[in-house]
Design an enzyme around this catalytic site. Sequence first.
Site, short mmCIF file in Angstrom:
data_model
loop_
_atom_site.label_atom_id
_atom_site.label_comp_id
_atom_site.label_asym_id
_atom_site.label_seq_id
_atom_site.Cartn_x
_atom_site.Cartn_y
_atom_site.Cartn_z
N CYS A 107 85.94 95.44 52.07
CA CYS A 107 85.16 94.43 51.33
C CYS A 107 84.19 95.11 50.36
O CYS A 107 83.55 96.10 50.72
CB CYS A 107 84.38 93.54 52.29
N HIS A 108 84.09 94.54 49.18
CA HIS A 108 83.15 95.04 48.18
C HIS A 108 81.76 94.51 48.47
O HIS A 108 81.61 93.34 48.82
CB HIS A 108 83.57 94.58 46.78
N ASP A 159 76.56 83.56 72.53
CA ASP A 159 75.57 84.47 73.13
C ASP A 159 74.37 83.70 73.68
O ASP A 159 73.88 84.01 74.77
CB ASP A 159 75.10 85.49 72.10
N MET A 192 85.62 86.40 52.46
CA MET A 192 85.31 87.15 53.68
C MET A 192 83.86 86.93 54.11
O MET A 192 83.56 86.87 55.30
CB MET A 192 85.60 88.64 53.50
N GLU A 193 82.97 86.77 53.15
CA GLU A 193 81.57 86.51 53.48
C GLU A 193 81.42 85.15 54.16
O GLU A 193 80.67 85.00 55.14
CB GLU A 193 80.70 86.60 52.23
#
Length: 158
Positions: A74-75, A124, A109-110
């Site tokens: 990823c950039h 969690d 992707m972000e």
Amino acid sequence: MPKLSHYDRTGRAKMVDVSAKAASRRTASASAFVAMKPAVLQALPRNPKGDALEVARLAGIMAAKRTPDLIPMCHPLPLAHVDVTLRLCKNGVAITSQVTTTAATGVEMEALTAACIAALTVYDMCKALDKGIEIRDIALQSKTGGKSGDYLRSRKKK
């Protein structure tokens, strides 16, 4: 079938060179669902760790900004906006992320990373009550901009 751009001619992984591409406005949205028992949902307001939904929202925002540290090809991108929303549902928590940039490559992707990390954070925060909580339905919902054009996930008919 388009070829995979993250491999060179010999099959080695590579980062795509986007230096010749023009910067443009690009957006992406993604979603995830955290399935949990009604008793866990009812206990959310009394979570001794704090407000699970707010912690997860912030974790998702932070994760979007760290995506290139987590996914090798990823950039690093200048993110103009990241929004993560969490909504209580009958059987769990619905998560949506929206990411915007003006760059030479997209933010799918972000957006996916934001939704995933928000879901993991809900897990969690609640795992002490039930280890059987499930993270489901992680998906890109939409994207705009770029050479490949716009994408809108089709809704499944039930």
